[in-house]
Design a protein around this motif. Structure first.
Motif, short mmCIF file in Angstrom:
data_model
loop_
_atom_site.label_atom_id
_atom_site.label_comp_id
_atom_site.label_asym_id
_atom_site.label_seq_id
_atom_site.Cartn_x
_atom_site.Cartn_y
_atom_site.Cartn_z
N LEU A 244 -2.85 -31.14 -5.82
CA LEU A 244 -2.82 -31.58 -4.38
C LEU A 244 -3.32 -30.78 -3.36
CD1 LEU A 244 0.62 -33.13 -4.40
CD2 LEU A 244 -1.53 -34.35 -4.71
N GLY A 245 -3.78 -29.36 -3.81
CA GLY A 245 -4.55 -28.38 -2.82
C GLY A 245 -6.11 -28.73 -3.18
N LEU A 246 -6.77 -27.52 -2.98
CA LEU A 246 -8.21 -27.61 -2.99
C LEU A 246 -8.72 -26.34 -3.63
CD1 LEU A 246 -11.14 -28.93 -1.84
CD2 LEU A 246 -10.73 -27.35 0.10
N ASN A 247 -9.73 -26.28 -4.63
CA ASN A 247 -9.92 -24.73 -5.08
C ASN A 247 -11.34 -24.98 -5.65
OD1 ASN A 247 -10.49 -25.15 -8.31
ND2 ASN A 247 -8.90 -26.63 -7.80
N LEU A 248 -12.14 -23.79 -5.12
CA LEU A 248 -13.54 -23.77 -5.64
C LEU A 248 -13.73 -22.23 -6.41
CD1 LEU A 248 -16.48 -24.47 -5.27
CD2 LEU A 248 -16.53 -23.04 -3.15
N SER A 249 -14.30 -22.32 -7.34
CA SER A 249 -14.32 -21.09 -8.04
C SER A 249 -15.69 -20.82 -8.56
CB SER A 249 -13.60 -21.13 -9.50
OG SER A 249 -14.14 -21.97 -10.21
N THR A 250 -15.96 -19.35 -8.83
CA THR A 250 -17.31 -19.15 -9.12
C THR A 250 -17.73 -19.65 -10.57
OG1 THR A 250 -16.47 -17.09 -10.02
CG2 THR A 250 -17.67 -16.79 -7.76
N GLY A 251 -16.59 -19.93 -11.32
CA GLY A 251 -16.95 -20.47 -12.79
C GLY A 251 -17.34 -22.07 -12.55
N GLN A 252 -16.96 -22.61 -11.58
CA GLN A 252 -17.49 -23.96 -11.48
C GLN A 252 -18.83 -24.07 -10.86
OE1 GLN A 252 -14.79 -25.13 -7.93
NE2 GLN A 252 -13.47 -26.33 -9.62
N LEU A 253 -19.45 -22.86 -10.18
CA LEU A 253 -20.81 -22.80 -9.72
C LEU A 253 -21.57 -22.35 -10.80
CD1 LEU A 253 -20.19 -20.54 -6.40
CD2 LEU A 253 -20.84 -22.93 -6.57
N LEU A 254 -21.05 -21.63 -11.70
CA LEU A 254 -22.00 -21.35 -12.96
C LEU A 254 -22.15 -22.36 -14.06
CD1 LEU A 254 -20.16 -17.80 -13.66
CD2 LEU A 254 -22.44 -18.15 -12.83
N ASP A 255 -21.11 -23.18 -14.20
CA ASP A 255 -20.87 -24.35 -15.01
C ASP A 255 -22.21 -25.51 -14.42
OD1 ASP A 255 -19.09 -23.57 -16.65
OD2 ASP A 255 -17.56 -24.65 -15.66
N PHE A 256 -22.09 -25.37 -13.01
CA PHE A 256 -23.23 -26.11 -12.23
C PHE A 256 -24.60 -25.60 -12.61
CE2 PHE A 256 -25.35 -27.19 -8.34
CZ PHE A 256 -25.70 -28.51 -8.57
N SER A 257 -24.80 -24.46 -12.55
CA SER A 257 -25.99 -23.62 -12.88
C SER A 257 -26.59 -24.15 -14.17
CB SER A 257 -25.61 -22.21 -12.49
OG SER A 257 -26.90 -21.45 -12.95
N ARG A 258 -25.51 -23.78 -15.00
CA ARG A 258 -25.95 -24.03 -16.45
C ARG A 258 -26.41 -25.42 -16.67
NH1 ARG A 258 -22.17 -19.87 -17.37
NH2 ARG A 258 -20.28 -21.40 -17.70
N ASP A 259 -25.73 -26.29 -16.22
CA ASP A 259 -25.75 -27.65 -16.65
C ASP A 259 -27.00 -28.42 -15.65
OD1 ASP A 259 -23.61 -28.04 -17.94
OD2 ASP A 259 -22.46 -28.90 -16.55
N LEU A 261 -29.65 -26.45 -15.23
CA LEU A 261 -30.88 -25.78 -16.20
C LEU A 261 -30.93 -26.61 -17.58
CD1 LEU A 261 -32.90 -23.62 -16.65
CD2 LEU A 261 -31.11 -22.01 -17.72
N ALA A 262 -29.86 -26.88 -18.18
CA ALA A 262 -29.99 -27.57 -19.37
C ALA A 262 -30.46 -29.09 -19.18
CB ALA A 262 -28.55 -27.70 -19.93
N ALA A 263 -30.02 -29.55 -18.21
CA ALA A 263 -30.50 -31.07 -17.93
C ALA A 263 -32.14 -31.20 -17.54
CB ALA A 263 -29.49 -31.78 -16.87
N LEU A 275 -35.50 -23.18 -13.79
CA LEU A 275 -35.04 -21.77 -14.20
C LEU A 275 -34.77 -21.01 -12.84
CD1 LEU A 275 -34.16 -19.73 -16.03
CD2 LEU A 275 -36.89 -18.98 -16.03
N ALA A 276 -35.66 -21.43 -11.86
CA ALA A 276 -35.30 -20.45 -10.25
C ALA A 276 -34.01 -21.13 -9.58
CB ALA A 276 -36.65 -20.71 -9.55
N LEU A 277 -34.00 -22.54 -9.62
CA LEU A 277 -32.95 -23.10 -8.98
C LEU A 277 -31.62 -22.84 -9.66
CD1 LEU A 277 -34.45 -26.82 -8.56
CD2 LEU A 277 -33.76 -25.08 -6.92
N SER A 278 -31.30 -22.77 -10.95
CA SER A 278 -30.35 -22.34 -11.67
C SER A 278 -30.02 -20.82 -11.29
CB SER A 278 -30.47 -22.86 -13.16
OG SER A 278 -29.35 -22.05 -13.88
N ARG A 279 -31.08 -20.08 -11.46
CA ARG A 279 -30.63 -18.72 -11.02
C ARG A 279 -30.18 -18.54 -9.77
NH1 ARG A 279 -29.32 -14.10 -13.44
NH2 ARG A 279 -30.27 -12.05 -12.69
#
Length: 682
Positions: A244-259, A261-263, A275-279
């Motif tokens: 019921l709260g809110l969270n944001l993690s560096t792990g979520q950002l890294l997952d977004f970055s990897r996805d 790049l892969a897509a 590659l530059a955008l993901s990096r």
């Protein structure tokens, strides 16, 4: 005949249960609870039941649920109990009662194989480590034979395996109906089966995830259900505040970055500098983590004002701004290729959600919440309500017409009974109204029933507090307790569970015991974290069998509850310290501050009840059957020297007291005689 009368006949001495199972023995407490559940189902409303160990609470709510003919939602705290209900308890009762009932199991996304993401992961197989590639191959082979896609079917797959995020979806990365594998999607199939079932078994996490984001499939399911049962209900407050709260993690950002790049590389190579955008996103996540680099891992940083405590303001603001710029740039590129694939549409939406969360954390915290940073391998920004009371009243327990108006749920037909809510657990509080549970859960007006355990604790169990141990604040406490445990476990041949209140104590006690028991024939010392939880539990239950030595287990956290070891594999439970809430936890501090602002005394109103319930949960590991015997040891002399110790002792089952070392030694000796039927406290 009323439902309560039908239930009474089932549990009678010559009823259906006794005819189906020669070992069945009628229990007054079980029948009393079942009748209360039946009345609530018939009339509607909320019922809170604390059913002591051995009452048989599972059948006490399942029998009236099955006989009612209503559509029912059963929610458990753990996947283990969820699987047990679906695979063992419900089929057994359905057969016994001879009812045509359709049952479905529904878990969260992380429990099911995602065929689309598995194919992506296998496509990138050369990029993975050899160990990851081996597990991926195993998952791919299993995917051809599984019907449910439930990863629990894969024996040996560790919950912590890095493969699981590669082959499962999240709300953020799921493509929904646009997915090329949607027709055979295991999550979609499970939800479809749940909608067609009479009884659906879910877990608390799934329920509250839906309350928070209306995405788990429950938005369609809950309006069709009139009876909801929460087993292991003592966990719903802490589970609820997570969602019921809110969270944001560096792990979520890294997952977004990897996805991204892969897509991008797979479906739109050359249309943007993926590659530059993901990096850029990856580096911005690193900079955000580095903004608190002076803080050790495991710390929780208070965040009372605009900037978290002790964090340089300029560095923090620059890091947040950097994340926002990187996500916005990725979004712009994704927008230009959104028509190529639904993957890009979903990634664009994920970027938008990350930016929305960043905007929330850039502003002030809500008045009734608390905010902090959780510093670990990744950095987590967290904002949480202090409890679930308001959400439960407004979004869960609200009358159907109100819920329909707010969330689009269909209204129930007028004139019938309202929805029935059943909340049950072995441990829900220490006072008659069970306020430890009912107040934070918004259930002050619920009917409350307490059913005592049928076990003869005075005969089966004893309590001992070693008086020679130093204060828990003494640095030598863990070492001296470990030495004492080693002596006792050595004489008992293992059969010992040590429950610690902190990970620091877990490591300290585990290290001492490992150093003590070495060499051929020595006791095997199991320490939480060394193996997956299921392996630790499996080995401990085996005990000294098949030529293997006895063992003792040192554990914390999840082993305080839900760990069931009936029989003589466990006869000594040691709790290192009184389990008061951790004073440095921001959520704990905020709850204490709220009580003090209102003029209350935080220790007696919050800390003491929390410790009493946790102590009761830990003690509950000892006696699981009428034939069990054992000793509970609390390695904290405050239990018998401080005035508040009386309240904590009153929360424990009525065990005999072993006041001296001689009394303890005599009781321990009695446990080494398997044939004796005398009380262990002679």
């Amino acid at each position: 005949m009323s439902l309560a009368a039908m239930v009474s006949e089932v549990f009678a001495r010559d009823g259906v249960m006794s005819r189906a199972d020669p070992q069945f023995q009628p229990r007054d407490g079980q029948t009393q609870m079942a009748q209360a559940v039946a009345v609530t189902i018939e009339k509607g409303g909320a019922l809170v039941v604390e059913a002591g160990t051995g009452v048989g609470k599972t059948f006490a709510y399942l029998v009236p649920v099955l006989l009612s003919g209503e559509r029912v939602l059963l929610a458990t705290a753990t996947k283990a109990l969820q699987d047990q209900l679906f695979a063992r308890d419900l089929p057994r009762l359905v057969q016994t009662l001879g009812l045509p009932v359709r049952v479905a199991l529904l878990k969260g996304r992380a429990s099911y194989l995602c065929l689309h993401r598995m194919k992506q992961a296998c496509h990138d197989m050369p990029a993975h480590e050899r160990s990851v590639a081996r597990v991926l191959t195993k998952v791919r082979e299993w995917s051809h034979s599984t019907l449910s896609g439930d990863l629990a079917e894969l024996t040996g797959l560790d919950d912590r395996s890095p493969v699981i995020p590669l082959v499962t979806s999240t709300r953020e990365n799921c493509l929904g109906s646009q997915c090329p594998n949607f027709r055979e999607c295991h999550v979609h199939i499970a939800r479809r089966e749940a909608l067609a079932a009479d009884i659906v078994v879910i877990n608390h996490h799934l329920f509250f995830a839906d309350v928070a984001v209306r995405e788990s499939g429950m938005a369609e399911l809950l309006p069709t259900v009139r009876v909801v049962v929460f087993d292991e209900a003592h966990q719903i407050n802490e589970t609820g505040v997570q969602f019921l709260g809110l969270n944001l993690s560096t792990g979520q950002l890294l997952d977004f970055s990897r996805d991204v790049l892969a897509a991008g590389f797979d479906q739109a190579r050359g249309l943007a500098d993926w590659l530059a955008l993901s990096r850029h996103v990856e580096l911005s996540a690193r900079d955000l983590r580095l903004a608190v680099e002076a803080t050790p891992r495991g710390a929780k940083i208070r965040w009372m004002d605009e900037i978290p405590e002790g964090v340089p303001a300029q560095g923090w603001q620059d890091a947040l701004r950097g994340v926002a710029v990187a996500c916005a740039q990725a979004q712009e590129a994704l927008d230009t290729v959104s028509e190529i694939s639904p993957d890009f549409v979903r990634l664009y939406e994920r970027g938008a959600e990350l930016l929305a969360r960043l905007a929330r954390f850039a502003g002030p915290c809500t008045a009734d919440g608390v905010r902090w940073l959780d510093v670990g391998a990744q950095l987590r920004l967290i904002e949480s309500p202090l409890d679930i009371a308001q959400a439960m009243r407004a979004r869960v327990l609200a009358a159907p017409s109100v819920a329909a108006e707010e969330d689009g749920w269909p209204e129930e037909s007028s004139g019938g009974p309202g929805r029935a809510w059943i909340f049950t657990s072995a441990t829900l509080g220490t006072d008659e109204r069970l306020t430890w549970f009912t107040e934070p859960a918004g259930l002050e007006d619920a009917q409350v029933l307490r059913v005592e355990s049928p076990f003869d604790y005075a005969l089966q169990a004893a309590l001992h507090v070693p008086r020679h141990l130093p204060s828990p604040s003494d640095p030598s406490h863990s070492r001296q307790l470990a030495d004492w445990v080693g002596d006792a476990a050595g004489r008992l041949g293992g059969r010992t569970l040590v429950l610690t209140t902190t990970l620091k104590a877990l490591r300290a006690i585990g290290d001492v015991l490992k150093a003590r028991f070495t060499g051929p024939g020595a006791l095997e010392v199991l320490v939480q974290g060394d193996w997956p939880k299921w392996r630790l539990m499996e080995r401990f239950r085996e005990g000294a069998s098949a030529g293997r030595p006895g063992c003792l287990l040192v554990a914390s956290a999840t082993f305080w509850e839900g760990f069931d070891v009936p029989g003589d594999a466990l006869e000594l439970v040691v709790i290192d310290k009184l389990p008061f809430p951790p004073p440095g936890d921001p959520l704990v501090e905020a709850r204490i501050r709220r009580i003090e602002i209102a003029g209350g005394k935080a220790f007696t109103a919050y800390a003491l009840p929390e410790a009493a319930v946790a102590l009761k949960q830990g003690a509950g590991r000892l006696i699981r059957r009428e034939s069990d015997r054992g000793i509970l040891v609390v390695g904290d002399t405050r239990l018998v020297t401080m005035g508040y110790g009386k309240r904590l002792l009153a929360a424990l089952p009525p065990m005999r007291r072993l006041d001296s070392a001689e009394d303890f030694n005599t009781a321990l000796l009695a446990l080494t005689r398997p044939s004796t039927t005398d009380p262990i406290c002679l």
